[in-house]
Design a protein around this motif. Sequence first.
Motif, PDB file in Angstrom:
ATOM      1  N   TYR A   1       4.710  -4.298   0.925  1.00 29.56           N
ATOM      2  CA  TYR A   1       3.915  -4.022   2.116  1.00 29.56           C
ATOM      3  C   TYR A   1       3.401  -2.588   2.063  1.00 29.56           C
ATOM      4  CZ  TYR A   1       6.133  -8.232   3.910  1.00 29.56           C
ATOM      5  OH  TYR A   1       6.559  -9.524   4.075  1.00 29.56           O
ATOM      6  N   ASN A   2       2.198  -2.362   2.624  1.00 26.56           N
ATOM      7  CA  ASN A   2       1.666  -1.005   2.684  1.00 26.56           C
ATOM      8  C   ASN A   2       2.173  -0.295   3.948  1.00 26.56           C
ATOM      9  OD1 ASN A   2       0.050  -1.902   4.840  1.00 26.56           O
ATOM     10  ND2 ASN A   2      -1.786  -2.084   3.580  1.00 26.56           N
TER      11      ASN A   2
ATOM     12  N   ASP B   1      -8.422  -6.962  -9.715  1.00 27.35           N
ATOM     13  CA  ASP B   1      -8.939  -5.884  -8.877  1.00 27.35           C
ATOM     14  C   ASP B   1      -8.498  -6.088  -7.426  1.00 27.35           C
ATOM     15  OD1 ASP B   1     -10.680  -7.731  -7.652  1.00 27.35           O
ATOM     16  OD2 ASP B   1     -12.458  -6.965  -8.664  1.00 27.35           O
ATOM     17  N   ASP B   2      -8.951  -5.197  -6.542  1.00 23.87           N
ATOM     18  CA  ASP B   2      -8.517  -5.215  -5.152  1.00 23.87           C
ATOM     19  C   ASP B   2      -9.040  -6.424  -4.371  1.00 23.87           C
ATOM     20  OD1 ASP B   2      -6.657  -3.633  -3.931  1.00 23.87           O
ATOM     21  OD2 ASP B   2      -8.109  -2.444  -2.815  1.00 23.87           O
ATOM     22  N   ASN B   3     -10.005  -7.163  -4.929  1.00 23.03           N
ATOM     23  CA  ASN B   3     -10.510  -8.380  -4.295  1.00 23.03           C
ATOM     24  C   ASN B   3      -9.850  -9.626  -4.859  1.00 23.03           C
ATOM     25  OD1 ASN B   3     -12.441  -7.044  -2.639  1.00 23.03           O
ATOM     26  ND2 ASN B   3     -13.709  -6.759  -4.467  1.00 23.03           N
TER      27      ASN B   3
ATOM     28  N   ARG C   1      -3.004  -9.829  -1.181  1.00 24.38           N
ATOM     29  CA  ARG C   1      -3.908  -9.526  -0.065  1.00 24.38           C
ATOM     30  C   ARG C   1      -4.373 -10.810   0.626  1.00 24.38           C
ATOM     31  NH1 ARG C   1      -4.339  -4.303   0.230  1.00 24.38           N
ATOM     32  NH2 ARG C   1      -4.348  -3.026  -1.609  1.00 24.38           N
ATOM     33  N   ASN C   2      -3.390 -11.707   0.861  1.00 25.70           N
ATOM     34  CA  ASN C   2      -3.601 -12.994   1.535  1.00 25.70           C
ATOM     35  C   ASN C   2      -4.500 -13.963   0.769  1.00 25.70           C
ATOM     36  OD1 ASN C   2      -1.894 -12.398   3.732  1.00 25.70           O
ATOM     37  ND2 ASN C   2      -3.508 -11.110   4.589  1.00 25.70           N
TER      38      ASN C   2
ATOM     39  N   VAL D   1       0.868  -6.648   0.719  1.00 24.13           N
ATOM     40  CA  VAL D   1       0.007  -6.367  -0.427  1.00 24.13           C
ATOM     41  C   VAL D   1       0.126  -7.522  -1.424  1.00 24.13           C
ATOM     42  CG1 VAL D   1      -0.502  -4.769  -2.322  1.00 24.13           C
ATOM     43  CG2 VAL D   1       0.203  -3.872  -0.097  1.00 24.13           C
ATOM     44  N   PHE D   2       1.347  -7.866  -1.824  1.00 21.37           N
ATOM     45  CA  PHE D   2       1.551  -9.011  -2.709  1.00 21.37           C
ATOM     46  C   PHE D   2       2.947  -9.575  -2.517  1.00 21.37           C
ATOM     47  CE2 PHE D   2       3.039  -5.475  -5.326  1.00 21.37           C
ATOM     48  CZ  PHE D   2       4.197  -5.971  -5.897  1.00 21.37           C
TER      49      PHE D   2
END
Length: 169
Positions: A45-46, A104-106, A65-66, A52-53
């Motif tokens: 978690y952030n 990546d972040d997406n 990221r869901n 986060v994962f």
Amino acid sequence: MVEWDVGGKTISIYNEYTLYAFKHGKGMLMIKEKYETSDSGFSAYNEEGNLVFSYRSLGNHLNYRNKDISVINGAIISADYEEEKRKLIIIKEFNEIRSLLIYDDNADFLSEINCPKGYIFVSLKNCAGHIMVVAQGINDLTRDSFGRNDWNFEINFENFYVERKSITQ
């Protein structure tokens, strides 16, 4: 429930499978999970308390990221998030061959990196948000003068390869 103090603000995270929790990287909280099936896993978690994962050890999909990443084609050995580069790194094993998967972040797949010749990826090491890959040498040629054979490798995210940096402590 896990309560996490972030800069004087308390973040509450509800996770029914919590075994224990610990600060991870620069700004994340990692929860080790234990399920009814005796499987284990991890969730990160952030600082805002957002997932986060999460993944089950030796499972074949991961929530990032869901978004469900279910095209791993193998068992997840380890996963972590490179905070500075904003990349997800997964060590997977398929037919006794291990490799790194980079997203990546997406949650878009970027690359797969094979183990360097003479090594096998064993874990990921989070050093203040920077991810190193720990690889074990599989023969005497990779040992140092003291017989040690576990090495830290740095990930090059521009050209997608790993480079041996130092002996693992």
